[in-house]
Design a protein around this motif. Structure first.
Motif, PDB file in Angstrom:
ATOM      1  N   ALA A  98       0.840  -1.197   0.000  1.00  0.00           N
ATOM      2  CA  ALA A  98       0.000   0.000   0.000  1.00  0.00           C
ATOM      3  C   ALA A  98       0.875   1.247   0.000  1.00  0.00           C
ATOM      4  CB  ALA A  98      -0.909  -0.006   1.225  1.00  0.00           C
ATOM      5  N   TYR A  99       0.368   2.294  -0.618  1.00  0.00           N
ATOM      6  CA  TYR A  99       1.096   3.562  -0.723  1.00  0.00           C
ATOM      7  C   TYR A  99       0.468   4.645   0.134  1.00  0.00           C
ATOM      8  CZ  TYR A  99       4.094   2.065  -4.586  1.00  0.00           C
ATOM      9  OH  TYR A  99       5.047   1.434  -5.345  1.00  0.00           O
ATOM     10  N   LEU A 100       1.324   5.567   0.591  1.00  0.00           N
ATOM     11  CA  LEU A 100       0.880   6.769   1.288  1.00  0.00           C
ATOM     12  C   LEU A 100       0.713   7.895   0.267  1.00  0.00           C
ATOM     13  CD1 LEU A 100       3.282   6.625   4.382  1.00  0.00           C
ATOM     14  CD2 LEU A 100       0.848   5.998   4.304  1.00  0.00           C
ATOM     15  N   PRO A 101      -0.012   8.964   0.630  1.00  0.00           N
ATOM     16  CA  PRO A 101      -0.238  10.062  -0.322  1.00  0.00           C
ATOM     17  C   PRO A 101       1.035  10.707  -0.862  1.00  0.00           C
ATOM     18  CG  PRO A 101      -1.785  10.218   1.494  1.00  0.00           C
ATOM     19  CD  PRO A 101      -0.812   9.133   1.861  1.00  0.00           C
ATOM     20  N   ASP A 102       2.151  10.638  -0.102  1.00  0.00           N
ATOM     21  CA  ASP A 102       3.393  11.246  -0.584  1.00  0.00           C
ATOM     22  C   ASP A 102       4.175  10.327  -1.534  1.00  0.00           C
ATOM     23  OD1 ASP A 102       4.419   9.336   1.123  1.00  0.00           O
ATOM     24  OD2 ASP A 102       5.591  10.734   2.340  1.00  0.00           O
ATOM     25  N   GLY A 103       3.606   9.174  -1.853  1.00  0.00           N
ATOM     26  CA  GLY A 103       4.246   8.260  -2.788  1.00  0.00           C
ATOM     27  C   GLY A 103       5.172   7.247  -2.157  1.00  0.00           C
ATOM     28  N   THR A 104       5.341   7.298  -0.838  1.00  0.00           N
ATOM     29  CA  THR A 104       6.167   6.311  -0.151  1.00  0.00           C
ATOM     30  C   THR A 104       5.310   5.123   0.265  1.00  0.00           C
ATOM     31  OG1 THR A 104       5.851   7.378   2.001  1.00  0.00           O
ATOM     32  CG2 THR A 104       7.756   8.082   0.685  1.00  0.00           C
ATOM     33  N   LEU A 105       5.984   4.028   0.599  1.00  0.00           N
ATOM     34  CA  LEU A 105       5.264   2.820   1.004  1.00  0.00           C
ATOM     35  C   LEU A 105       4.738   2.949   2.422  1.00  0.00           C
ATOM     36  CD1 LEU A 105       7.702   0.100  -0.378  1.00  0.00           C
ATOM     37  CD2 LEU A 105       5.589   0.930  -1.429  1.00  0.00           C
ATOM     38  N   GLY A 147      -2.622  -3.494   6.854  1.00  0.00           N
ATOM     39  CA  GLY A 147      -2.963  -3.256   5.460  1.00  0.00           C
ATOM     40  C   GLY A 147      -1.807  -2.807   4.602  1.00  0.00           C
ATOM     41  N   ALA A 148      -0.608  -2.713   5.181  1.00  0.00           N
ATOM     42  CA  ALA A 148       0.557  -2.256   4.417  1.00  0.00           C
ATOM     43  C   ALA A 148       0.947  -3.249   3.325  1.00  0.00           C
ATOM     44  CB  ALA A 148       1.735  -2.027   5.353  1.00  0.00           C
ATOM     45  N   VAL A 149       0.751  -4.540   3.602  1.00  0.00           N
ATOM     46  CA  VAL A 149       1.049  -5.589   2.626  1.00  0.00           C
ATOM     47  C   VAL A 149      -0.259  -6.114   2.062  1.00  0.00           C
ATOM     48  CG1 VAL A 149       2.123  -7.836   2.254  1.00  0.00           C
ATOM     49  CG2 VAL A 149       3.162  -6.210   3.849  1.00  0.00           C
ATOM     50  N   LEU A 150      -0.397  -6.056   0.746  1.00  0.00           N
ATOM     51  CA  LEU A 150      -1.612  -6.527   0.086  1.00  0.00           C
ATOM     52  C   LEU A 150      -1.483  -8.017  -0.205  1.00  0.00           C
ATOM     53  CD1 LEU A 150      -2.052  -3.619  -2.519  1.00  0.00           C
ATOM     54  CD2 LEU A 150      -2.849  -3.726  -0.133  1.00  0.00           C
ATOM     55  N   THR A 151      -2.478  -8.784   0.194  1.00  0.00           N
ATOM     56  CA  THR A 151      -2.441 -10.232  -0.031  1.00  0.00           C
ATOM     57  C   THR A 151      -3.651 -10.736  -0.813  1.00  0.00           C
ATOM     58  OG1 THR A 151      -3.501 -10.616   2.119  1.00  0.00           O
ATOM     59  CG2 THR A 151      -1.090 -10.653   2.066  1.00  0.00           C
ATOM     60  N   ASP A 152      -4.671  -9.909  -0.961  1.00  0.00           N
ATOM     61  CA  ASP A 152      -5.856 -10.315  -1.716  1.00  0.00           C
ATOM     62  C   ASP A 152      -5.533 -10.294  -3.217  1.00  0.00           C
ATOM     63  OD1 ASP A 152      -8.775 -10.807  -2.114  1.00  0.00           O
ATOM     64  OD2 ASP A 152      -8.627  -8.850  -3.110  1.00  0.00           O
ATOM     65  N   PRO A 153      -5.705 -11.408  -3.915  1.00  0.00           N
ATOM     66  CA  PRO A 153      -5.346 -11.452  -5.334  1.00  0.00           C
ATOM     67  C   PRO A 153      -6.014 -10.371  -6.174  1.00  0.00           C
ATOM     68  CG  PRO A 153      -5.730 -13.663  -4.502  1.00  0.00           C
ATOM     69  CD  PRO A 153      -6.154 -12.728  -3.419  1.00  0.00           C
ATOM     70  N   ALA A 154      -7.267 -10.081  -5.894  1.00  0.00           N
ATOM     71  CA  ALA A 154      -7.969  -9.061  -6.668  1.00  0.00           C
ATOM     72  C   ALA A 154      -7.323  -7.693  -6.479  1.00  0.00           C
ATOM     73  CB  ALA A 154      -9.441  -9.018  -6.267  1.00  0.00           C
ATOM     74  N   ALA A 155      -6.941  -7.382  -5.234  1.00  0.00           N
ATOM     75  CA  ALA A 155      -6.320  -6.085  -4.944  1.00  0.00           C
ATOM     76  C   ALA A 155      -4.936  -5.986  -5.563  1.00  0.00           C
ATOM     77  CB  ALA A 155      -6.241  -5.872  -3.437  1.00  0.00           C
ATOM     78  N   VAL A 156      -4.162  -7.058  -5.474  1.00  0.00           N
ATOM     79  CA  VAL A 156      -2.799  -7.044  -5.995  1.00  0.00           C
ATOM     80  C   VAL A 156      -2.804  -6.934  -7.521  1.00  0.00           C
ATOM     81  CG1 VAL A 156      -0.661  -8.367  -6.220  1.00  0.00           C
ATOM     82  CG2 VAL A 156      -1.855  -8.285  -4.023  1.00  0.00           C
ATOM     83  N   THR A 157      -3.637  -7.716  -8.183  1.00  0.00           N
ATOM     84  CA  THR A 157      -3.674  -7.657  -9.647  1.00  0.00           C
ATOM     85  C   THR A 157      -4.227  -6.324 -10.133  1.00  0.00           C
ATOM     86  OG1 THR A 157      -5.819  -8.806  -9.661  1.00  0.00           O
ATOM     87  CG2 THR A 157      -3.828 -10.149  -9.950  1.00  0.00           C
ATOM     88  N   GLY A 199      -0.025   4.837 -11.979  1.00  0.00           N
ATOM     89  CA  GLY A 199      -0.292   5.332 -10.637  1.00  0.00           C
ATOM     90  C   GLY A 199      -1.224   4.410  -9.883  1.00  0.00           C
ATOM     91  N   VAL A 200      -1.441   4.740  -8.604  1.00  0.00           N
ATOM     92  CA  VAL A 200      -2.323   3.936  -7.746  1.00  0.00           C
ATOM     93  C   VAL A 200      -3.137   4.851  -6.836  1.00  0.00           C
ATOM     94  CG1 VAL A 200      -0.778   1.937  -7.680  1.00  0.00           C
ATOM     95  CG2 VAL A 200      -0.551   3.730  -5.950  1.00  0.00           C
ATOM     96  N   ARG A 201      -4.170   4.285  -6.258  1.00  0.00           N
ATOM     97  CA  ARG A 201      -4.946   4.962  -5.236  1.00  0.00           C
ATOM     98  C   ARG A 201      -4.478   4.517  -3.853  1.00  0.00           C
ATOM     99  NH1 ARG A 201      -7.764   9.317  -7.143  1.00  0.00           N
ATOM    100  NH2 ARG A 201      -8.659   8.797  -9.173  1.00  0.00           N
ATOM    101  N   THR A 202      -4.402   5.463  -2.934  1.00  0.00           N
ATOM    102  CA  THR A 202      -4.093   5.114  -1.548  1.00  0.00           C
ATOM    103  C   THR A 202      -5.348   4.586  -0.882  1.00  0.00           C
ATOM    104  OG1 THR A 202      -4.696   7.264  -0.631  1.00  0.00           O
ATOM    105  CG2 THR A 202      -2.444   7.026  -1.499  1.00  0.00           C
ATOM    106  N   ALA A 203      -5.205   4.117   0.358  1.00  0.00           N
ATOM    107  CA  ALA A 203      -6.367   3.645   1.111  1.00  0.00           C
ATOM    108  C   ALA A 203      -7.381   4.761   1.297  1.00  0.00           C
ATOM    109  CB  ALA A 203      -5.917   3.095   2.462  1.00  0.00           C
TER     110      ALA A 203
END
Length: 255
Positions: free
Chosen positions: A173-180, A187-197, A208-212
């Motif tokens: 997962a990413y923070l708004p400043d672009g860091t991990l 929730g920092a590590v994504l393990t759900d296949p749908a979320a990861v893919t 790019g990505v969306r933060t939480a």
């Protein structure tokens, strides 16, 4: 505008064992990735694991980078160490040199350097350590660096004439400043296949990505990391590769 056909590298951290202790399924991951970041004695990795990972990667035509880290076997390289710049430069040179020697013995070549764990995170903001790592790369003949977008080490490396491959993460997962997001945060590590893919495809095609919290983070990267120690790592990696290829993303090593 999408960039679905922009080439993308899939990398994974491999060879992360010591002696009889091993982590992850390197053989299975090498069927998926285009680059292997091989541990070389800092956070993990010894002569045997380096040789095995290097030989397996070379046999599959997978590119090699040196996965350098703080000298922290007990903490798996995930603890910041405030070591002197001279020591950090020498540590990077020693670790890369060890893997270069093993790669040469296996008829392969180390194409770049990717820092691991706490060192990788420190290079996002720690100018002194960034300069020390860049100096090591210069003394190693200008080996390219794999780093996060926006990290201070990126500008330092490019100023020194070092090529940089920007990297994103499919399973973090990413923070708004672009860091991990720190691993200590739920929730920092994504393990759900749908979320990861979905995140992998977003990085590959929308850059790019969306933060939480819903913020958009730009990630103009050339390489995408799939952690070999994430729960269900092999299945996740296979799902990511299949999703990307089905979407028209061309996968090839960045170095």
């Amino acid at each position: 505008m999408t960039t679905a056909h922009r080439p993308l590298d899939l990398n994974a951290d491999l060879g992360e064992g010591v002696g009889a202790w091993s982590m992850g399924d390197d053989a299975a991951m090498l069927e998926v990735v285009t680059t292997a970041n091989v541990a070389c004695g800092g956070h993990a990795g010894d002569a045997g694991t380096m040789r095995a990972a290097t030989r397996a990667a070379a046999a599959r035509g997978v590119a090699l980078t040196a996965h350098v880290a703080y000298p922290d076997l007990q903490g798996f390289g995930r603890r910041f160490l405030d070591i002197t710049p001279a020591d950090l430069t020498d540590l990077v040179i020693v670790q890369v040199g060890a893997l270069q020697a093993m790669a040469r013995a296996e008829g392969a070549q180390v194409r770049g350097v990717k820092p691991h764990g706490a060192l990788y995170n420190a290079l996002a903001h720690h100018e002194v350590q960034a300069a020390a790592v860049v100096r090591a790369l210069q003394e190693l003949g200008g080996l390219p660096l794999v780093a996060a977008p926006g990290a201070v080490v990126v500008d330092a490396a490019r100023t020194a004439g070092i090529a940089v491959v920007l990297e994103g993460f499919a399973d973090r997962a990413y923070l708004p400043d672009g860091t991990l997001t720190p691993r200590s945060v739920p929730g920092a590590v994504l393990t759900d296949p749908a979320a990861v893919t979905a995140q992998a495809l977003s990085i590959a095609t929308a850059r790019g990505v969306r933060t939480a919290g819903g913020e958009w983070v730009e990630l103009p990267v050339r390489s995408l990391c799939l952690h070999g120690d994430t729960p269900g790592a092999v299945a996740l990696a296979r799902a990511v590769r299949a999703r990307l290829e089905d979407s028209g993303v061309h996968l090839e090593a960045a170095l």
